[in-house]
Design a protein around this motif. Structure first.
Motif: not given
Length: 161
Positions: A31-33, A38-40, A45-49, A107-109
């Motif tokens: 859920l954090q991801y 959505v909101f970052g 976002v790039l760091k989380a991805a 942001f994903q594969t």
């Protein structure tokens, strides 16, 4: 929970045992991801991805029914999770939903060309996926674990009543 019905993703979920041993933490992180996407801001976002792809890169193994290898970063696996985890709130927000869904997939594969842009395309995607979806004993174990919500999310309360 959509990963429970795609055999290769279920194998990865089962092999890591996150749902069975630390479900609240696993779903909190999911859920954090999703909230970050959505909101970052772009940098976050790039760091989380990047972190997600690195974590997934270590999750590889063998799907037990077919004996075929799985890789959690496989674009098709990521597309299934991506599309089944997001839902629009109502008809008025649907166009924005599809645009946001496509943006988040970047942001994903995931192969961005494979991301549905409408309900009709999503229905076609489900039809394409239907032949490989399955319910196994492992699916049932994971779903049972998640449906025991109080024990999973509030274990201290489950022990007192």
């Amino acid at each position: 929970m959509s990963e429970m019905f795609e055999p290769f993703l279920l194998a990865s979920v089962n092999d890591t045992q996150g749902v069975m041993t630390r479900p609240a933490l696993r779903y909190d992180r999911t859920l954090q991801y999703m909230a970050m996407i959505v909101f970052g801001d772009s940098e976050s976002v790039l760091k989380a991805a990047d972190i997600l792809v690195k974590i997934h890169s270590r999750i590889v193994g063998t799907e037990p029914i077919s004996g075929l290898p799985y890789n959690t970063n496989d674009p098709e696996a990521q597309l299934w999770i991506h599309l089944t985890a997001w839902h629009s709130a109502d008809q008025a927000e649907e166009d924005q939903y599809w645009a946001d869904c496509a943006r988040a997939a970047e942001f994903q594969t995931i192969d961005i060309a494979q991301v549905p842009r409408s309900r009709e395309e999503m229905r076609a995607y489900y039809e394409r996926m239907r032949p490989i979806l399955a319910v196994t004993e492992t699916t049932q174990q994971h779903v049972d674990r998640l449906l025991d919500g109080v024990a999973v999310l509030l274990p201290e309360c489950a022990n007192h009543g």
